[in-house]
Motif scaffolding. Structure first.
Motif, mmCIF file in Angstrom:
data_model
loop_
_atom_site.group_PDB
_atom_site.id
_atom_site.type_symbol
_atom_site.label_atom_id
_atom_site.label_comp_id
_atom_site.label_asym_id
_atom_site.label_seq_id
_atom_site.Cartn_x
_atom_site.Cartn_y
_atom_site.Cartn_z
ATOM 1 N N SER A 147 0.828 -1.211 0.000
ATOM 2 C CA SER A 147 0.000 0.000 0.000
ATOM 3 C C SER A 147 0.855 1.250 0.000
ATOM 4 N N PHE A 148 0.202 2.367 -0.421
ATOM 5 C CA PHE A 148 0.825 3.684 -0.399
ATOM 6 C C PHE A 148 -0.145 4.675 0.224
ATOM 7 N N LEU A 149 0.400 5.714 0.842
ATOM 8 C CA LEU A 149 -0.411 6.797 1.384
ATOM 9 C C LEU A 149 0.366 8.096 1.244
ATOM 10 N N LYS A 150 -0.177 9.049 0.484
ATOM 11 C CA LYS A 150 0.428 10.381 0.369
ATOM 12 C C LYS A 150 -0.158 11.244 1.466
ATOM 13 N N ASN A 151 0.716 11.745 2.344
ATOM 14 C CA ASN A 151 0.281 12.560 3.476
ATOM 15 C C ASN A 151 1.192 13.772 3.570
ATOM 16 N N ASP A 152 0.650 14.940 3.250
ATOM 17 C CA ASP A 152 1.436 16.162 3.187
ATOM 18 C C ASP A 152 2.560 15.960 2.166
ATOM 19 N N LYS A 153 3.796 16.184 2.559
ATOM 20 C CA LYS A 153 4.912 16.025 1.610
ATOM 21 C C LYS A 153 5.533 14.636 1.704
ATOM 22 N N PHE A 154 4.958 13.771 2.503
ATOM 23 C CA PHE A 154 5.540 12.449 2.720
ATOM 24 C C PHE A 154 4.747 11.369 1.979
ATOM 25 N N MET A 155 5.459 10.363 1.514
ATOM 26 C CA MET A 155 4.846 9.169 0.966
ATOM 27 C C MET A 155 5.097 8.021 1.944
ATOM 28 N N TRP A 156 4.019 7.482 2.486
ATOM 29 C CA TRP A 156 4.107 6.322 3.366
ATOM 30 C C TRP A 156 3.962 5.067 2.506
ATOM 31 N N VAL A 157 4.858 4.118 2.701
ATOM 32 C CA VAL A 157 4.877 2.887 1.920
ATOM 33 C C VAL A 157 4.676 1.715 2.880
ATOM 34 N N GLY A 158 3.580 0.986 2.704
ATOM 35 C CA GLY A 158 3.286 -0.141 3.585
ATOM 36 C C GLY A 158 3.840 -1.442 3.024
ATOM 37 N N THR A 159 4.702 -2.088 3.777
ATOM 38 C CA THR A 159 5.328 -3.331 3.334
ATOM 39 C C THR A 159 5.031 -4.452 4.326
ATOM 40 N N GLU A 160 5.441 -5.632 3.959
ATOM 41 C CA GLU A 160 5.233 -6.782 4.823
ATOM 42 C C GLU A 160 5.997 -6.655 6.130
ATOM 43 N N SER A 161 7.100 -5.895 6.134
ATOM 44 C CA SER A 161 7.945 -5.781 7.328
ATOM 45 C C SER A 161 7.799 -4.439 8.036
ATOM 46 N N GLY A 162 6.835 -3.596 7.616
ATOM 47 C CA GLY A 162 6.650 -2.326 8.300
ATOM 48 C C GLY A 162 6.298 -1.205 7.342
ATOM 49 N N ALA A 163 6.451 0.019 7.837
ATOM 50 C CA ALA A 163 6.143 1.197 7.028
ATOM 51 C C ALA A 163 7.417 1.978 6.748
ATOM 52 N N GLN A 164 7.537 2.467 5.522
ATOM 53 C CA GLN A 164 8.646 3.338 5.130
ATOM 54 C C GLN A 164 8.091 4.733 4.883
#
Length: 656
Positions: free
Chosen positions: A405-422
């Motif tokens: 999964s991905f989530l654009k929040n303000d200027k950040f891109m959150w990347v959801g992976t099997e081992s956590g969030a980047q």
């Protein structure tokens, strides 16, 4: 006169071609090339007669190019275009003349031809003109749709329509009574009435059910009708619904409308009844029930023909199952992918016309996508890839655990992976932080100052700003790993793969406040303002977010096996775009969707960049963006234009 024996092409305005000065044609085959909006449509007519040629040519309003050729060299058949000579016997075209008129062409066939020149209209053009005219001029006329018009005038209007002319609403013979009579004449002339004959028996049975069951049954029957019949019923019954609301003035309540006009909409099979008293009585029962069917449709119009969602069209997408959909920030482009790596970029500026702009191939199995600015972020089983979708070039490819999964929040891109969030800086594409969790982030959502993901059957809540600390961990009562999370007002809705319940959470107290029983695992869960859209393989439901009741349940026969839905903004309105196992897209209108308008990429990024350029005081790092990207705020006195046409901001940047 057209008397040439060799190939001949004539280009001239349609109206000029149809003047009486063109009297005869020597040919047995006519090919019409219709030029419309820069495109050409070819239509070929064999065994041409004057009636057929006139009807086909007048069907098109734009300029046409008519190519005439002989079927066999040296032979010709003389055919009069407007005044055929009497031969003592009727031609086949004369015998079929009735079947060739617009009024007696099957509705489905007529709409297929009309969409070649007017793809945005869902009902015959003259019917739209008629309904609109009556709504503007006839809503308060006593007896509208009950009174008979002038027979000669109605026939004159009918003849104009059958020759392809647009109704001239300034003509003295045009009035609401004549136009309402014209509408009834058209419905009676259709080979298959607006309520298709195939739906007759089911409706006769359904009308005897209790109201709650009746609504569900009627909706199911209507959804099985051919789309042109659904559209014609919706527009016609919609006008009747408005007329009956003014029943105190026009004396045409739902009961009077159904009695006066119902027989034009639904056709009782009179040929099935004989002349004996028992048959006559039985036919009268059918007539009464048929009127009740139309009356019920008028009274329950909003529930039956104006559902919360309505399938507008199905778009052929991929030969394989579509597994992800992403939209550009402006919602002008839509991206579809399949697991094997094919990416299609669609122009979706008009909801009525989806066209593929380009496509490219990612040589990995795709799990998730997200578009930001001119970059398409793609998650695969073993990497995070960032592509420039305008050029189809790979910008970066980084090893990673499976990206879900991905989530654009303000200027950040959150990347959801099997081992956590980047967490990434979405503009300069630099990884800022990794938040490790097991079995994490098949979904990421944001609300207030937080980002929420999942870890097994737990909800993980992080601060959405640096340093991105964990705010709270909530162990849910789901029996398996949480698969979907959606934000609804001040609550979260969650589902799990093997749990037959949707749980509702209060985001202030972080307690489960309610649960909604379901019969099978949810494939997708999306918020559309006042309701939540939940997808299953064979159906989807719309839930009221206030009382959790089912507002609508749809089993889409024309677009089965839905796997997910994406909200899309187009023309000032929200639509739902569904994807299915067959690789197609469904475009759905959404009633009362009160989502906010999406932010465009330029306005979001320019303000974010300006803040970073003017306020930060760290070590200098030049960040280049195209001049067009800053056009929303205009160039700053601190900016310089380099030789490549980029603006180079001067001053510190807070990026690593």
């Amino acid at each position: 006169q057209l008397l040439r024996n060799d190939l001949m092409e004539i280009k001239l305005p349609l109206n000029n071609f149809l003047q009486d000065s063109v009297t005869e044609v020597f040919t047995t085959k006519i090919k019409i090339l219709v030029e419309y909006n820069g495109k050409q449509y070819e239509h070929q007519i064999s065994d041409v007669s004057s009636v057929l040629l006139q009807r086909e040519l007048k069907r098109f309003v734009p300029k046409v190019s008519v190519t005439e050729e002989k079927r066999r060299k040296g032979t010709s058949k003389k055919i009069s275009l407007f005044s055929p000579k009497e031969t003592g016997r009727k031609s086949k075209d004369d015998e079929d003349k009735k079947d060739l008129t617009i009024f007696t062409t099957p509705l489905v066939s007529l709409m297929e031809k009309q969409r070649l020149v007017d793809p945005d209209e869902c009902i015959p053009t003259f019917v739209r003109d008629t309904l609109k005219y009556i709504e503007e001029k006839g809503m308060e006329i006593e007896g509208i749709f009950r009174l008979s018009g002038s027979g000669p005038h109605v026939n004159q209007i009918k003849d104009m329509i059958n020759t392809g002319e647009r109704i001239d609403l300034t003509n003295p013979i045009i009035n609401p009574i004549n136009m309402s009579d014209l509408l009834g004449t058209y419905f009676r002339a259709l080979p298959n009435p607006p309520v298709p004959n195939s739906s007759y028996d089911d409706l006769m049975t359904a009308i005897d059910l209790d109201d709650a069951t009746k609504i569900k049954k009627f909706k199911a029957i209507i959804e099985e009708m051919p789309q042109p019949h659904q559209d014609l019923l919706r527009e016609t019954i919609g006008l009747f619904n408005k007329i009956q609301l003014k029943g105190e003035i026009n004396k045409m309540h739902a009961d009077n409308l159904s009695r006066a006009f119902g027989p034009n909409l639904i056709r009782v099979p009179e040929d099935q009844f004989g002349d004996d008293p028992a048959d006559i009585m039985q036919m009268q029962v059918h007539l009464t029930k048929a009127n009740l069917v139309i009356k019920f449709m008028i009274q329950e119009f909003d529930k039956l023909l104006m559902p919360f969602v309505r399938l507008l069209r199905v778009v052929e997408g991929h030969p394989e199952t579509i597994n992800t959909i992403a939209l550009s920030p402006s919602h002008a482009e839509l991206f579809t992918t399949v697991v094997t790596g094919n990416v299609k970029i669609w122009d979706v500026k008009s909801v009525n016309k989806f066209s593929v702009q380009k496509q490219f191939q990612v040589k990995k199995d795709i799990l998730s996508t997200h578009c930001h600015h001119n970059k398409l972020w793609i998650g695969t089983k073993d990497s995070l890839e960032i592509w420039n979708y305008e050029t189809g070039e790979l910008v970066q490819s980084l090893p990673s655990a499976p990206v879900f999964s991905f989530l654009k929040n303000d200027k950040f891109m959150w990347v959801g992976t099997e081992s956590g969030a980047q967490i990434w800086d979405a503009i300069v594409i630099v990884q800022l932080q990794v938040l490790e969790e097991k079995n994490c982030c098949t979904n990421l959502v944001t609300f207030d100052d937080y980002v929420c993901g999942s870890s097994g059957n737990s909800l993980i809540v992080w601060n959405s700003a640096s340093p991105f600390n964990m705010h709270k961990r909530i162990v849910s009562s789901h029996g398996s790993m949480i698969s979907k999370i959606v934000v609804v007002n001040n609550s979260l809705w969650t589902t799990a793969a093997n749990d037959l319940v949707i749980r509702v959470w209060n985001t202030k107290t972080w307690t489960s406040v309610d649960s909604i029983a379901i019969t099978s695992a949810v494939l997708d869960l999306v918020s559309f303002g006042p309701f939540v859209w939940a997808c299953w393989t064979d159906s989807f439901r719309l839930y009221d977010t206030n009382n959790y009741q089912i507002l609508d349940e749809v089993k889409p026969a024309r677009h089965p096996n839905i796997l997910g839905v994406t909200p899309m903004w187009s023309g000032g309105t929200w639509y739902g775009i569904t994807r299915n196992k067959e690789g197609n897209l469904g475009v759905w209108s959404i009633k009362d969707a009160t989502l906010a308008k999406p932010f465009k990429a330029i306005s979001t990024e320019s303000s974010s960049l300006r803040s970073r350029v003017t306020k930060s005081r760290g070590p200098v790092q030049v960040v280049k963006v195209r001049k067009s990207a800053l056009s929303a705020r205009g160039p700053s006195s601190n900016d310089s234009l380099d030789e490549s046409g980029f603006l180079s901001p001067r001053g510190g940047c807070d990026t690593p």
